[in-house]
Design a protein around this motif. Sequence first.
Motif, PDB file in Angstrom:
ATOM      1  N   ILE A 138       0.889  -1.173   0.000  1.00  0.00           N
ATOM      2  CA  ILE A 138       0.000   0.000   0.000  1.00  0.00           C
ATOM      3  C   ILE A 138       0.922   1.217   0.000  1.00  0.00           C
ATOM      4  CG2 ILE A 138      -1.875   1.197   1.173  1.00  0.00           C
ATOM      5  CD1 ILE A 138      -2.535  -1.417   2.604  1.00  0.00           C
ATOM      6  N   HIS A 139       0.914   1.924  -1.116  1.00  0.00           N
ATOM      7  CA  HIS A 139       1.883   3.003  -1.342  1.00  0.00           C
ATOM      8  C   HIS A 139       3.293   2.408  -1.241  1.00  0.00           C
ATOM      9  CE1 HIS A 139      -1.734   5.564  -0.057  1.00  0.00           C
ATOM     10  NE2 HIS A 139      -1.619   5.618  -1.384  1.00  0.00           N
ATOM     11  N   ASP A 140       4.114   2.823  -0.302  1.00  0.00           N
ATOM     12  CA  ASP A 140       5.473   2.273  -0.236  1.00  0.00           C
ATOM     13  C   ASP A 140       5.646   1.294   0.924  1.00  0.00           C
ATOM     14  OD1 ASP A 140       5.177   4.138   1.721  1.00  0.00           O
ATOM     15  OD2 ASP A 140       7.146   5.080   1.443  1.00  0.00           O
ATOM     16  N   GLN A 141       4.531   0.878   1.538  1.00  0.00           N
ATOM     17  CA  GLN A 141       4.592  -0.059   2.663  1.00  0.00           C
ATOM     18  C   GLN A 141       4.204  -1.466   2.198  1.00  0.00           C
ATOM     19  OE1 GLN A 141       5.455   0.173   6.185  1.00  0.00           O
ATOM     20  NE2 GLN A 141       5.372  -2.018   5.733  1.00  0.00           N
ATOM     21  N   SER A 142       5.094  -2.433   2.430  1.00  0.00           N
ATOM     22  CA  SER A 142       4.819  -3.830   2.055  1.00  0.00           C
ATOM     23  C   SER A 142       4.221  -4.586   3.236  1.00  0.00           C
ATOM     24  CB  SER A 142       6.115  -4.518   1.611  1.00  0.00           C
ATOM     25  OG  SER A 142       6.625  -3.913   0.451  1.00  0.00           O
ATOM     26  N   TYR A 143       3.399  -5.589   2.912  1.00  0.00           N
ATOM     27  CA  TYR A 143       2.778  -6.439   3.922  1.00  0.00           C
ATOM     28  C   TYR A 143       2.894  -7.901   3.493  1.00  0.00           C
ATOM     29  CZ  TYR A 143       0.478  -2.210   5.706  1.00  0.00           C
ATOM     30  OH  TYR A 143       0.218  -0.966   6.213  1.00  0.00           O
ATOM     31  N   THR A 144       2.972  -8.782   4.474  1.00  0.00           N
ATOM     32  CA  THR A 144       2.890 -10.228   4.220  1.00  0.00           C
ATOM     33  C   THR A 144       1.530 -10.707   4.697  1.00  0.00           C
ATOM     34  OG1 THR A 144       5.275 -10.585   4.455  1.00  0.00           O
ATOM     35  CG2 THR A 144       3.842 -12.495   4.759  1.00  0.00           C
ATOM     36  N   LEU A 145       0.815 -11.405   3.818  1.00  0.00           N
ATOM     37  CA  LEU A 145      -0.526 -11.895   4.149  1.00  0.00           C
ATOM     38  C   LEU A 145      -0.500 -13.418   4.219  1.00  0.00           C
ATOM     39  CD1 LEU A 145      -3.520 -11.040   4.589  1.00  0.00           C
ATOM     40  CD2 LEU A 145      -3.860 -11.422   2.132  1.00  0.00           C
ATOM     41  N   VAL A 146      -0.920 -13.978   5.351  1.00  0.00           N
ATOM     42  CA  VAL A 146      -0.949 -15.426   5.547  1.00  0.00           C
ATOM     43  C   VAL A 146      -2.398 -15.886   5.587  1.00  0.00           C
ATOM     44  CG1 VAL A 146      -0.310 -17.344   7.056  1.00  0.00           C
ATOM     45  CG2 VAL A 146       1.228 -15.382   6.814  1.00  0.00           C
ATOM     46  N   ASP A 147      -2.765 -16.743   4.633  1.00  0.00           N
ATOM     47  CA  ASP A 147      -4.136 -17.260   4.529  1.00  0.00           C
ATOM     48  C   ASP A 147      -4.274 -18.474   5.437  1.00  0.00           C
ATOM     49  OD1 ASP A 147      -6.696 -17.781   3.765  1.00  0.00           O
ATOM     50  OD2 ASP A 147      -6.201 -18.546   1.773  1.00  0.00           O
ATOM     51  N   LEU A 148      -4.969 -18.310   6.556  1.00  0.00           N
ATOM     52  CA  LEU A 148      -5.139 -19.412   7.515  1.00  0.00           C
ATOM     53  C   LEU A 148      -6.180 -20.399   7.005  1.00  0.00           C
ATOM     54  CD1 LEU A 148      -5.186 -17.366  10.853  1.00  0.00           C
ATOM     55  CD2 LEU A 148      -3.243 -18.470   9.734  1.00  0.00           C
ATOM     56  N   PRO A 149      -6.104 -21.674   7.438  1.00  0.00           N
ATOM     57  CA  PRO A 149      -7.104 -22.657   7.008  1.00  0.00           C
ATOM     58  C   PRO A 149      -8.512 -22.221   7.409  1.00  0.00           C
ATOM     59  CG  PRO A 149      -5.264 -23.728   8.129  1.00  0.00           C
ATOM     60  CD  PRO A 149      -5.087 -22.263   8.323  1.00  0.00           C
ATOM     61  N   GLY A 150      -9.477 -22.472   6.545  1.00  0.00           N
ATOM     62  CA  GLY A 150     -10.863 -22.146   6.867  1.00  0.00           C
ATOM     63  C   GLY A 150     -11.332 -22.927   8.076  1.00  0.00           C
ATOM     64  N   THR A 151     -11.926 -22.232   9.036  1.00  0.00           N
ATOM     65  CA  THR A 151     -12.353 -22.900  10.266  1.00  0.00           C
ATOM     66  C   THR A 151     -13.567 -22.182  10.855  1.00  0.00           C
ATOM     67  OG1 THR A 151     -11.641 -23.538  12.497  1.00  0.00           O
ATOM     68  CG2 THR A 151     -10.704 -21.534  11.607  1.00  0.00           C
ATOM     69  N   TYR A 152     -14.390 -22.917  11.588  1.00  0.00           N
ATOM     70  CA  TYR A 152     -15.587 -22.342  12.192  1.00  0.00           C
ATOM     71  C   TYR A 152     -15.336 -21.843  13.613  1.00  0.00           C
ATOM     72  CZ  TYR A 152     -18.150 -24.355   8.284  1.00  0.00           C
ATOM     73  OH  TYR A 152     -18.592 -24.664   7.021  1.00  0.00           O
ATOM     74  N   SER A 153     -14.263 -22.350  14.236  1.00  0.00           N
ATOM     75  CA  SER A 153     -13.974 -21.916  15.605  1.00  0.00           C
ATOM     76  C   SER A 153     -12.480 -22.039  15.860  1.00  0.00           C
ATOM     77  CB  SER A 153     -14.753 -22.759  16.621  1.00  0.00           C
ATOM     78  OG  SER A 153     -14.118 -24.015  16.820  1.00  0.00           O
ATOM     79  N   LEU A 154     -12.050 -21.620  17.053  1.00  0.00           N
ATOM     80  CA  LEU A 154     -10.640 -21.692  17.441  1.00  0.00           C
ATOM     81  C   LEU A 154     -10.456 -22.573  18.675  1.00  0.00           C
ATOM     82  CD1 LEU A 154      -9.728 -17.906  16.978  1.00  0.00           C
ATOM     83  CD2 LEU A 154      -9.308 -19.779  15.383  1.00  0.00           C
ATOM     84  N   PHE A 155     -11.361 -23.548  18.852  1.00  0.00           N
ATOM     85  CA  PHE A 155     -11.274 -24.413  20.023  1.00  0.00           C
ATOM     86  C   PHE A 155     -10.395 -25.638  19.781  1.00  0.00           C
ATOM     87  CE2 PHE A 155     -14.808 -21.837  21.363  1.00  0.00           C
ATOM     88  CZ  PHE A 155     -14.621 -21.751  22.742  1.00  0.00           C
ATOM     89  N   ALA A 156      -9.718 -25.682  18.604  1.00  0.00           N
ATOM     90  CA  ALA A 156      -8.697 -26.690  18.301  1.00  0.00           C
ATOM     91  C   ALA A 156      -9.205 -28.118  18.409  1.00  0.00           C
ATOM     92  CB  ALA A 156      -7.481 -26.491  19.207  1.00  0.00           C
ATOM     93  N   HIS A 157     -10.334 -28.403  17.723  1.00  0.00           N
ATOM     94  CA  HIS A 157     -10.821 -29.770  17.632  1.00  0.00           C
ATOM     95  C   HIS A 157     -10.340 -30.439  16.341  1.00  0.00           C
ATOM     96  CE1 HIS A 157     -14.313 -28.420  20.432  1.00  0.00           C
ATOM     97  NE2 HIS A 157     -13.293 -28.875  21.125  1.00  0.00           N
ATOM     98  N   SER A 158      -9.621 -29.702  15.509  1.00  0.00           N
ATOM     99  CA  SER A 158      -9.096 -30.245  14.258  1.00  0.00           C
ATOM    100  C   SER A 158      -7.761 -29.567  13.966  1.00  0.00           C
ATOM    101  CB  SER A 158     -10.073 -29.982  13.104  1.00  0.00           C
ATOM    102  OG  SER A 158     -10.147 -28.603  12.811  1.00  0.00           O
ATOM    103  N   ALA A 159      -7.028 -30.115  12.981  1.00  0.00           N
ATOM    104  CA  ALA A 159      -5.724 -29.549  12.617  1.00  0.00           C
ATOM    105  C   ALA A 159      -5.879 -28.109  12.134  1.00  0.00           C
ATOM    106  CB  ALA A 159      -5.069 -30.409  11.535  1.00  0.00           C
ATOM    107  N   GLU A 160      -6.962 -27.857  11.355  1.00  0.00           N
ATOM    108  CA  GLU A 160      -7.201 -26.511  10.834  1.00  0.00           C
ATOM    109  C   GLU A 160      -7.414 -25.512  11.968  1.00  0.00           C
ATOM    110  OE1 GLU A 160      -8.142 -29.287   7.537  1.00  0.00           O
ATOM    111  OE2 GLU A 160      -8.584 -29.216   9.665  1.00  0.00           O
TER     112      GLU A 160
END
Length: 680
Positions: free
Chosen positions: A48-70
């Motif tokens: 964005i203008h002269d600022q670079s960013y790294t974007l990490v696409d996380l696995p699609g998930t419905y929650s963050l309660f860690a019941h699956s690898a995603e």
Amino acid sequence: MKEIPILALAGNPNVGKSTIFNALTGLNQHTGNWTGKTVAKAEGSFSIHDQSYTLVDLPGTYSLFAHSAEEEIARDFICYENNKATIVVCDATCLERNLNLVLQTIEITDHVIVCVNLMDEAKKKKIKINLIKLEQLLGVPVVGAAARDPHTIDHLLSTIETIDDYPFSPLSIMYDENIEQHLLTLQALLPSDTLPSSRYQALRLLDSPSNERLNAYIKTLDNCDAIFEAQKKIRASLNTESLEDKIIHTIVKKAETIASQVVTTSQEPHRERRIDKWLTNRVTGIPIMLLLLCIIFWITISLANYPSQLLSNALFALEDQLALFMNSLHIPTVLIDMLVHGMYRVLAWVVAVMLPPMAIFFPMFTLLEDLGYLPRITFNLDHYFKKAKTCGKQALTMCMGLGCNAAGVTGCRIIDSPREQLIAIITNNFIPCNGRFPTLIALISMFFIGSQGGFMGTIYAALLLTGVILLGVLLTFVSSRLLSSTLLKGVPSSFILELPPYRKPQIGKVIVRSLLDRTLFVLARAIAVAAPAGLIIWLLANIQVNGLSVLMHCAHFLDPLGHLIGLDGVILFAFILGFPANEIVVPIIIMTYMSTSSLIELSNPQLYTLLLNNGWTWVTALCTIVFCLLHWPCSTTCLTIKKETQSLKWTICSFLLPTAFGFVICFVIATTARLFHLIS
């Protein structure tokens, strides 16, 4: 060197997260796997203008309660990586469900940007979302987007650029008084300015004492003993079995409350809802599903014959040219016969018989997938899989198995539970693959349709083939329940089943994806195992012992076992030799009955006469159809099972289970027929 900020991109499956990722990063992206996981990892960069960013696409998930690898990957990345912010993509057409993930993310970090995507789809469904009020309620920036329209991404970019100046005041979810009291006790012992937040750490200490990453972090603190001691005392005073349920229930209710304040829906039922009333109805859903299956089979049967014949003529014409060319090089006749009339002929047969039906079936299957119908199939069958103590996602892997069982086995990765994934892998072979269709169709046409040809003949063939598929589905339920009650005991897992909106299929992409990712991939694997099979078959047919080929000796040896299950030694040995590719079973039967030295092709009337002359009856045909449905997986599928399970034990189990069903059912059919014959 200027540090490049990292942004995490999170969201439920099918919310357009990948489209947002592609729109932001363009071609500046690469993929791989997360460390120690088979889950795909996508990472890209943008400026964005002269600022670079790294974007990490996380696995699609419905929650963050860690019941699956995603869920585990998404949670750990948001919690423990040095992220500038987390962008949570939501589906505007079902915001309430998506807000669950937003609220869980806000508990971890206050640097959250909510991107409400598919605003164009919401408009079509007459759904209005008050984004300004949603931002006020959440206390974090909220932007609307329609990811397919690049102009709507500009607002997201400007929000990212000004994130340091945003006055974050994230919503704090209040749990019941008892939980809140214990949270305050633990929070007082934890550092306040951390990622994840001290409140999130306190919550996980209460409901997830085995969280390895959090425990490792706590052990680095000077007062770790006091924290663990407080955790132990508090958990002893709580009903820990229902604790996570209480926390989840509070989050869900909060999401429901927020959605009710910002979402306005037209009372007029949307067209998709009216369609789903038919497609997911308990009365009409299954019949419509079977009708669609029958139509797909009819189209495949009707259209595959002509291109298959053209391809066969072309490949076998090339066979003659190859033989002449090798002869001109003075290569010994035996070697020419072995390589051309043995190895090449089997390869040509597999390609000619396998390619046209796959090239028709896979695009139609991918079309239904692109349209959004496959999740409806899962919805319709989920109840039956629950009865079998397995996961409803197995319905999708069964559908993939119709094209190729190897593809179906690979598709079992979508099932989170290792137990249920293993059951789906082992039972996938009960669904007949594309390679078994020619045998099933030929026998159905000759013995159960008779002289009825033309349009009505293909209709009857499609109906009977659908009936055979239904038998496979029924036995999938039976065998899944059997495994769930014996070798793989367990309770069926629950999962959120999403019914995505119907979308207009992108025909060009559907054809390319189905041909490249599925058809040619499967064909390449089949060719790799068919070549050595051709050599073995030629040797068996041409090596003579006491005036008979080894092929005939083996067939005679298997005769007693074959007759016991309604077949004969020739048929049984043809299935054994067809292990590399099911397409060559009928040609091997023809070759053995006619005592030829290589595979030959006969028209249906000629084949029917040959089979009758060798003692076939309708009972033989029925038992052969059942055994074609229920026997060991082909070599390609076995190799895939071994690769997916990393276990010879489960590969052998996958081999033996359908075979045992095949022998038992064929024995029952043959014995019953003999008893009725004696009575009559």
